[in-house]
Scaffold this motif. Structure first.
Motif, PDB file in Angstrom:
ATOM      1  N   ALA A 187       0.836  -1.208   0.000  1.00  0.00           N
ATOM      2  CA  ALA A 187       0.000   0.000   0.000  1.00  0.00           C
ATOM      3  C   ALA A 187       0.869   1.254   0.000  1.00  0.00           C
ATOM      4  CB  ALA A 187      -0.924  -0.011   1.227  1.00  0.00           C
ATOM      5  N   GLN A 188       1.937   1.237   0.764  1.00  0.00           N
ATOM      6  CA  GLN A 188       2.826   2.413   0.805  1.00  0.00           C
ATOM      7  C   GLN A 188       3.492   2.644  -0.547  1.00  0.00           C
ATOM      8  OE1 GLN A 188       5.237   3.645   3.992  1.00  0.00           O
ATOM      9  NE2 GLN A 188       4.636   1.973   5.339  1.00  0.00           N
ATOM     10  N   ALA A 189       3.889   1.537  -1.171  1.00  0.00           N
ATOM     11  CA  ALA A 189       4.537   1.669  -2.480  1.00  0.00           C
ATOM     12  C   ALA A 189       3.549   2.203  -3.512  1.00  0.00           C
ATOM     13  CB  ALA A 189       5.101   0.331  -2.923  1.00  0.00           C
ATOM     14  N   ALA A 190       2.316   1.741  -3.406  1.00  0.00           N
ATOM     15  CA  ALA A 190       1.302   2.186  -4.368  1.00  0.00           C
ATOM     16  C   ALA A 190       0.949   3.658  -4.139  1.00  0.00           C
ATOM     17  CB  ALA A 190       0.053   1.308  -4.245  1.00  0.00           C
ATOM     18  N   ALA A 191       1.056   4.089  -2.891  1.00  0.00           N
ATOM     19  CA  ALA A 191       0.630   5.451  -2.560  1.00  0.00           C
ATOM     20  C   ALA A 191       1.672   6.499  -2.941  1.00  0.00           C
ATOM     21  CB  ALA A 191       0.330   5.543  -1.061  1.00  0.00           C
ATOM     22  N   THR A 192       2.931   6.142  -2.937  1.00  0.00           N
ATOM     23  CA  THR A 192       3.976   7.135  -3.203  1.00  0.00           C
ATOM     24  C   THR A 192       4.695   6.818  -4.500  1.00  0.00           C
ATOM     25  OG1 THR A 192       4.295   7.196  -0.830  1.00  0.00           O
ATOM     26  CG2 THR A 192       5.936   8.341  -2.168  1.00  0.00           C
ATOM     27  N   GLU A 193       4.563   7.710  -5.435  1.00  0.00           N
ATOM     28  CA  GLU A 193       5.250   7.491  -6.710  1.00  0.00           C
ATOM     29  C   GLU A 193       6.762   7.580  -6.491  1.00  0.00           C
ATOM     30  OE1 GLU A 193       5.561   9.228 -11.170  1.00  0.00           O
ATOM     31  OE2 GLU A 193       4.067  10.152  -9.862  1.00  0.00           O
ATOM     32  N   GLY A 194       7.466   6.729  -7.150  1.00  0.00           N
ATOM     33  CA  GLY A 194       8.923   6.777  -7.023  1.00  0.00           C
ATOM     34  C   GLY A 194       9.448   6.044  -5.808  1.00  0.00           C
ATOM     35  N   SER A 195       8.613   5.234  -5.173  1.00  0.00           N
ATOM     36  CA  SER A 195       9.134   4.493  -4.028  1.00  0.00           C
ATOM     37  C   SER A 195       9.745   3.182  -4.499  1.00  0.00           C
ATOM     38  CB  SER A 195       8.055   4.260  -2.981  1.00  0.00           C
ATOM     39  OG  SER A 195       6.966   3.620  -3.564  1.00  0.00           O
ATOM     40  N   TYR A 249      19.628   5.520  -9.183  1.00  0.00           N
ATOM     41  CA  TYR A 249      18.273   5.498  -8.642  1.00  0.00           C
ATOM     42  C   TYR A 249      17.948   6.886  -8.097  1.00  0.00           C
ATOM     43  CZ  TYR A 249      19.189   0.429  -8.085  1.00  0.00           C
ATOM     44  OH  TYR A 249      19.509  -0.883  -8.274  1.00  0.00           O
ATOM     45  N   GLY A 250      16.699   7.281  -8.187  1.00  0.00           N
ATOM     46  CA  GLY A 250      16.295   8.549  -7.570  1.00  0.00           C
ATOM     47  C   GLY A 250      14.983   8.386  -6.838  1.00  0.00           C
ATOM     48  N   PRO A 251      14.966   7.516  -5.838  1.00  0.00           N
ATOM     49  CA  PRO A 251      13.680   7.209  -5.192  1.00  0.00           C
ATOM     50  C   PRO A 251      13.217   8.360  -4.304  1.00  0.00           C
ATOM     51  CG  PRO A 251      15.445   6.194  -3.965  1.00  0.00           C
ATOM     52  CD  PRO A 251      16.086   6.862  -5.153  1.00  0.00           C
ATOM     53  N   SER A 252      11.900   8.452  -4.149  1.00  0.00           N
ATOM     54  CA  SER A 252      11.385   9.408  -3.173  1.00  0.00           C
ATOM     55  C   SER A 252      11.253   8.728  -1.821  1.00  0.00           C
ATOM     56  CB  SER A 252      10.026   9.927  -3.633  1.00  0.00           C
ATOM     57  OG  SER A 252       9.177   8.824  -3.892  1.00  0.00           O
ATOM     58  N   LYS A 253      11.091   7.412  -1.865  1.00  0.00           N
ATOM     59  CA  LYS A 253      10.851   6.700  -0.617  1.00  0.00           C
ATOM     60  C   LYS A 253      11.392   5.275  -0.716  1.00  0.00           C
ATOM     61  CE  LYS A 253       6.892   5.738   2.397  1.00  0.00           C
ATOM     62  NZ  LYS A 253       5.464   6.007   2.533  1.00  0.00           N
ATOM     63  N   LEU A 254      12.017   4.814   0.356  1.00  0.00           N
ATOM     64  CA  LEU A 254      12.451   3.416   0.416  1.00  0.00           C
ATOM     65  C   LEU A 254      11.580   2.695   1.445  1.00  0.00           C
ATOM     66  CD1 LEU A 254      16.350   3.778   0.453  1.00  0.00           C
ATOM     67  CD2 LEU A 254      14.810   3.561  -1.499  1.00  0.00           C
ATOM     68  N   ILE A 255      11.169   1.505   1.090  1.00  0.00           N
ATOM     69  CA  ILE A 255      10.300   0.754   2.001  1.00  0.00           C
ATOM     70  C   ILE A 255      10.991  -0.552   2.386  1.00  0.00           C
ATOM     71  CG2 ILE A 255       8.045  -0.348   2.281  1.00  0.00           C
ATOM     72  CD1 ILE A 255       7.179   1.637  -0.080  1.00  0.00           C
ATOM     73  N   SER A 256      11.301  -0.649   3.655  1.00  0.00           N
ATOM     74  CA  SER A 256      11.938  -1.870   4.145  1.00  0.00           C
ATOM     75  C   SER A 256      10.855  -2.809   4.652  1.00  0.00           C
ATOM     76  CB  SER A 256      12.909  -1.513   5.278  1.00  0.00           C
ATOM     77  OG  SER A 256      13.267  -2.690   5.972  1.00  0.00           O
ATOM     78  N   TYR A 257      10.921  -4.054   4.193  1.00  0.00           N
ATOM     79  CA  TYR A 257       9.896  -4.999   4.670  1.00  0.00           C
ATOM     80  C   TYR A 257      10.525  -6.221   5.324  1.00  0.00           C
ATOM     81  CZ  TYR A 257      10.556  -7.422   0.139  1.00  0.00           C
ATOM     82  OH  TYR A 257      11.082  -8.072  -0.950  1.00  0.00           O
ATOM     83  N   ARG A 258      11.731  -6.030   5.816  1.00  0.00           N
ATOM     84  CA  ARG A 258      12.392  -7.179   6.448  1.00  0.00           C
ATOM     85  C   ARG A 258      11.741  -7.571   7.777  1.00  0.00           C
ATOM     86  NH1 ARG A 258      16.666  -5.511   9.880  1.00  0.00           N
ATOM     87  NH2 ARG A 258      18.035  -7.225   9.339  1.00  0.00           N
TER      88      ARG A 258
END
Lengths: 166, 1029
Positions: B783-791, B809-818
């Protein structure tokens, strides 16, 4: 530069983390883009951890994260809350050098000293897991640490010697 | 404190049309911004007024990629970089002359205005015959000749250049803390370009993370920080990134050398003649010294009848050469020693015996006027040969093993600079009896400070425990040229001895007047002053200190030599000369051409050893730097722009490369050296390259004319020797039709696409800050990845974070799911072993279930990267890592980096690491080691996206190298590997330049059957095609 886009981007965000650093519990608010190396050096003033390449290629920034050697420059602090970190400052106890440090001194295993903290931490991680590592194991453990000064010979001798002493 | 960031040229050659700093100044936190116009001083002096060609920053035009164009000071590092990016600048790009050939070609653009009487792009031209060279060649019994060439090497100090400059408006004084080998030059150059008086510039003491010559000039960023501090009245800090260090730090100089040696029937060298082109880079720093290095070895190494030297120093549009250990000697010695071997072979002489016959000897005066006062070269050759086991090995080793030997000569206490003929040092005796030695030289890791303390202690007859050394400080220490040119032990060391003697004589005078006797009646020995006639009167050094209070004395040493003739170079250049020999044993892999060094024996005439541990360290270090220069270190350029800007593919030796090294020091106690010592640390690199090259030639029977001796070069030589043609004929193979077509069309297409690409390139967003989120459930992550473009999903970060810094890479957001339950576990199902996505590579290697079911996978995974990376990198991250093409990773505006209008730079460029199968518009290979392994094992990737899950066979995961079929909001949850069939075996083989590097080629093989009959075989290749093949 081609690497720089024309549009300045700035995203700030902070995260609260708790870390055990050299046995001391620390509660910190860190920038979400900050590496462990950034936090150690800039927020905790632990400057023994060096940044040589900021890409995980040279090993100068090696610290122990939950007991294993990692490149602190490519590990985001915001993702490792509740972990323990040991840096080179955590090796000596009450002013007494750790065996490896002593062996590095005796063998002249450093020249400029910039890679030394990382070397010590990689070797320390190895010796914590294997008391009597083979030469092969020492070389495997230190392959990620570049030293430009020593040609590695005295470093190898120091680690061998520290292992023999323990 | 303010932080400085520097805008650097993206072009190798361009006019600067306009610069507007206003947008930078509008960025929040930016305090000041400058260009060259803000410097009130003149150009850098560098190699002297005749060669002064560099302004403080680019003026009107840029001449190399990475040149300083503008700079910003801001309240934070981030703000400084945002400021730099906001600067508006217009360029008009020109055709660059990135190589010596291009710069000397007819019609080449003038990189600088032409110099007096010299042709375009020639900085210096030397044409000297030291005697009747032509006559010597005429009467020679044998002449050997050859062309030798080597590229650019980077010093790679582990600490990048950094500086803090602080200008005090009240006093008008500028203080500088910077990692430099030469505070003397820093002051001199700052005074010049900023327009301050020398007395108002103070360089302070810091620890220096390596030098090797790389920090022996005055790096440009120091002056930039100093100017910003002067303008703002605040301290300014600048720290170069590793990438900046590569593109704008100084390098060694590339050379092309045509060398000829004439000998008589006995092998006596009648003459040597060299015709050399030295690549200066875009500005002159130390280029003339490299010309001089060629001349000096040509005329002086071994007994040479006479010598002729022709050389041109040539401007090119690439990073300026500076200094690097050996100052060009390793390259010319390699050429000379290759020919010495050839002569020995032709005269049927043993290479060691022949060298002993022609070795320099004490008492010799060389054709260049060097007076050899002490020389242990013969002993060095004998010792190195003995240690390597020459007699037992030469000509008796199995195929593909070889040994080689080489010698070196190196000036000790030379008169390189007009200012370099002297050294001053100060000793302060404190009232408590302790002493501080002050020197302006700088210990970059050579332990020179310890050596200086030893020399003072030895002179005074006391132990060194009470002596500390403050280096670099230009206010506390007296003038000294600095730590370069192998001079500190010899020149500053002699000054330290003089200072020690002065301290004694000063104290002697004071004690004499107190005791009422003549100064010559006061005896001094081992820290005690006494009266020869009155045994009761005694004063120890600490007692004297207590009695007389602080006392400061200085010592000075001057090399009493004339500078050599400026035209011919003739003259006794140094107070003494050091010699050495190294022997090397190698093994060559006939399949890959990879050279492994087995043994090195070094024997060096050092005059006298002052500090054995330090000198051994210097020797090991110099040798391993030489090994790098011989076998792997080489800057790869694309039109003047360095592309192998990483410690992965700019390959410095690592610990696994270190062979057995034996060291012997031959002591010949030079009359002028401090306690007999001569130059020792720097020149340990000088013979290594030649000895390695001679050993490789011995192993494969082919002589190499280009450095470094890469595996490709060795393999090609072996094939040529065996008269084998490469087996690959891509144009005959259907699957390579595309690449064959592309290759054919590219010479015409490339320039057009490059030009079009310039206008149509899509910039990648480069970020320095981004958000990081931690998801504890899969749904949350998706859901977080879908909500923020460039994650992007974050694994261990070992590819993502360097990639962000490289602009990949030029991400706006990194999502850790470990933290999601299960993703870090390895479990078995009925049919498969399920490896969680966030299992680390070492987690995989250490897992007993994996070891039991797939021991080949355990072993194969241990070949991935280094232990630090394996402890963090995840299984899913390995599969999803971006391509490693060096054009792409160095942000070259290529097809994959900047969009479809741009060309692939690998087709015509240096594509040694690229795909050999199936490359289309992008030649980057798949380098994820787990991809061929898991694909071969029939594994499937299990993914989760918004409301869906997918199972994707690993071989179908990739669209192209580093690009997967996954959607932006789809993540890998696990990898399922089918349980092994009965009677099956799996193995992974990988060839990489160094263990831990990405695969040049790898193969995963799975076989089913018995020892007699293979029923099923599956082979998947890695590193050779854009997808696992």
């Amino acid at each position: 530069m081609a690497r720089d886009s024309k549009t300045p981007t700035s995203k700030s965000g902070t995260t609260a983390v708790s870390l055990s650093v050299n046995g001391v519990d620390r509660k910190l608010v860190v920038g979400q883009h900050e590496s462990i190396a950034d936090v150690l050096r800039d927020r905790l003033d632990l400057r023994g951890t060096k940044i040589g390449c900021n890409s995980g290629e040279c090993g100068a920034c090696t610290v122990l994260l939950d007991g294993v050697a990692v490149c602190s420059c490519v590990t985001l602090a915001a993702t490792v809350s509740e972990s323990s970190v040991v840096t080179v400052e955590g090796l000596a106890r009450e002013g007494e050098l750790q065996e490896l440090q002593q062996a590095f001194m005796e063998h002249g295993a450093f020249q400029c000293g910039f890679c030394t903290s990382g070397m010590l931490m990689s070797a320390y991680a190895l010796l914590s897991q294997q008391r009597k590592p083979s030469d092969e194991a020492i070389r495997t453990a230190l392959q990620g640490n570049i030293c430009r000064c020593t040609g590695y010979v005295q470093i190898l001798n120091a680690v061998r010697d520290a292992a023999a002493r323990s | 404190m303010l932080y400085c960031a520097i805008l650097r040229s993206p072009h190798a050659a361009a006019d600067i049309l306009n610069i507007d700093l206003t947008p930078a100044l509008a960025v929040s936190g930016v305090v000041d911004a400058v260009t060259v116009d803000d410097f009130s001083g003149s150009r850098y002096v560098n190699y002297g007024p005749a060669y002064s060609d560099r302004h403080a920053m680019a003026k009107d035009k840029v001449r190399f990629y990475g040149e300083e164009v503008a700079a910003v000071a801001a309240e934070s590092v981030q703000a400084a970089w945002l400021g730099v990016r906001a600067i508006s600048i217009g360029y008009k790009e020109h055709a660059a002359a990135p190589t010596v050939e291009a710069a000397l070609a007819a019609g080449a653009p003038d990189i600088h205005p032409r110099r007096d009487k010299l042709s375009s792009n020639v900085v210096q031209s030397v044409d000297v015959q030291l005697g009747d060279t032509a006559g010597a060649f005429d009467r020679a019994a044998l002449v050997v000749e050859g062309d030798y060439e080597h590229g650019v090497v980077w010093p790679v100090c582990m600490e990048t250049n950094a500086a803090v400059a602080s200008f005090d408006r009240a006093t008008g004084k500028l203080e500088v803390w910077c990692g430099t080998q030469a505070p003397f030059f820093v002051r001199k150059e700052l005074a010049q370009v900023i327009g301050l008086e020398l007395k108002n510039i103070i360089v302070r003491s810091v620890a220096i993370g390596g030098g090797f010559g790389g920090k022996s000039q005055a790096p440009e960023q120091i002056a930039i920080a100093a100017l910003l501090s002067k303008r703002t009245g605040r301290p300014v800090k600048v720290v170069l990134s590793r990438d900046e260090e590569y593109i704008a730090g100084k390098s060694d100089h590339a050379k092309r050398m045509s060398l000829r040696t004439a000998v008589d029937a006995e092998g006596n060298i009648l003459a040597r003649a060299v015709d050399a082109l030295v690549d200066n880079g875009a500005y002159t720093h130390m280029g003339p010294v490299y010309v001089s290095a060629v001349r000096q070895r040509t005329a002086n190494l071994y007994r040479v009848g006479t010598a002729g030297i022709r050389a041109k120093l040539v401007y090119t549009n690439k990073l300026p050469g500076g200094s690097y250990r050996g100052m060009g000697a390793p390259g010319i010695i390699w050429a000379i020693e290759s020919q010495i071997d050839e002569i020995a072979e032709k005269l049927n002489l043993d290479p060691v015996d022949y060298r002993l016959r022609i070795a320099n000897q004490a008492g010799d005066v060389t054709p260049l006027g060097w007076k050899i006062t002490s020389c242990g070269l013969s002993e060095c050759l004998t010792k190195a040969a003995e240690r390597i086991g020459w007699k037992d090995k030469k000509g008796k080793l199995p195929p593909y093993r070889g040994i080689g030997i080489a010698s070196m000569i190196h000036p000790s206490g030379s008169v390189l600079y007009a200012e370099g003929n002297f050294s001053n040092i100060a000793i302060e005796l404190h009232p408590d009896g302790r002493m501080t030695v002050f020197t302006q030289t700088a210990d970059a890791g050579t332990w020179q400070n310890t050596v200086l303390a030893q020399l003072v202690a030895e002179t005074l007859g006391v132990t060194m425990e009470g002596i500390s050394v403050v280096h670099m400080d230009t206010e506390l220490g007296p003038d000294d040229l600095g730590s370069a040119a192998s001079r500190v032990t010899f020149v500053t060391g002699n000054a330290a001895i003089a200072a020690g003697k002065n301290l004694v004589s000063k104290l002697r005078e004071r004690i004499a007047s107190e005791w009422g006797i003549g100064a010559d009646e006061v005896k001094y020995e081992a820290g005690v002053f006494s009266n020869a006639r009155d045994k009761r009167r005694e004063l120890t050094l600490p007692q004297a200190a207590q009695r007389f209070g602080s006392l400061r004395v200085e010592g000075r040493y001057e090399i009493g030599l004339e500078r050599p003739d400026p035209i011919t170079g003739y003259g006794n250049y140094a107070a003494a000369y050091a010699f050495g020999a190294q022997a090397v044993e190698v093994e060559v892999d006939r399949g890959t051409g990879h050279v492994t060094i087995l043994n090195i024996a070094s024997a060096q005439d050092v005059g006298r050893v002052i500090n054995p541990t330090a000198l051994e360290g210097q020797t090991y270090g110099g040798i391993m730097q030489g090994v790098g220069m011989a076998l792997s270190e080489d800057v790869v350029f694309e039109n003047g722009r360095p592309v192998n800007r990483s410690l992965i593919n700019y390959r410095v030796p690592r610990i696994r490369d270190t062979p057995n090294i034996s060291i012997d020091f031959i002591e010949t106690a030079d009359a002028l050296g401090p306690f007999g010592a001569k130059a020792a640390g720097e020149p340990t690199i000088n013979a290594t390259v030649a000895a390695v090259a001679n050993a490789v030639a011995d192993a494969v029977g082919v002589r190499f004319h280009k450095l470094p001796i890469t595996p490709e070069a060795v393999l090609a030589a072996i094939r040529k020797r065996n008269q084998q043609q490469p087996q690959l004929k891509p144009y005959l193979r259907a699957y390579n039709a595309e690449i064959a077509t592309v290759r054919k069309l590219y010479p015409a297409m490339f320039p057009v696409m490059k030009k079009a690409g310039k206008y149509l390139a899509q910039p990648r967003p480069q970020v320095r800050e981004f958000e990081t989120a931690i998801a504890n459930t899969l749904d949350d992550a998706i859901a977080q990845a879908a909500a923020t473009e460039g994650s992007r999903f974050l694994g261990g970060g070992t590819d993502l974070l360097p990639g962000i810094r490289q602009g990949v890479y030029g991400p706006s957001k990194l999502i850790s799911y470990r933290g999601v339950p299960g993703v870090r576990e390895i479990v078995t199902t009925d049919t498969a072993v399920r490896v969680g996505a966030a299992v680390t590579i070492n987690g995989l290697i250490n897992d007993e279930l994996i070891l039991e079911k797939f021991p080949g996978l355990t072993k194969g995974a241990s070949l991935i990267a280094t232990s630090q990376i394996r402890n963090r990198a995840t299984v899913a991250g390995d599969l999803c890592q971006e391509k490693r093409c060096w054009f792409f990773r160095s942000a070259t505006p290529c097809y994959r980096f900047s969009g479809p209008a741009c060309p692939c730079y690998a087709v015509l460029g240096d594509n040694r690491h690229h795909s050999i199968l199936g490359a289309g518009r992008c030649a980057a290979p798949c380098v994820a080691d787990l991809a061929p392994m898991l694909s071969c094992l029939g594994a499937e990737v299990v993914t989760a996206g918004s409301g869906t899950t997918r199972r994707i066979p690993v071989e179908q995961l990739y669209v192209w190298a580093g690009e997967t079929v996954l959607n932006p909001a789809e993540l890998i949850t696990s990898i399922e590997i089918p349980k092994p069939q009965a009677r099956s075996a799996f193995h992974y083989e990988k060839y990489a330049r160094w263990q831990g590097d990405f695969a040049e080629a790898s193969a995963a093989v799975r076989l089913v059957g018995t020892a007699k009959r293979i029923e099923e075989a599956s082979i998947v290749l890695g590193g050779v095609a854009p997808k696992p093949a």
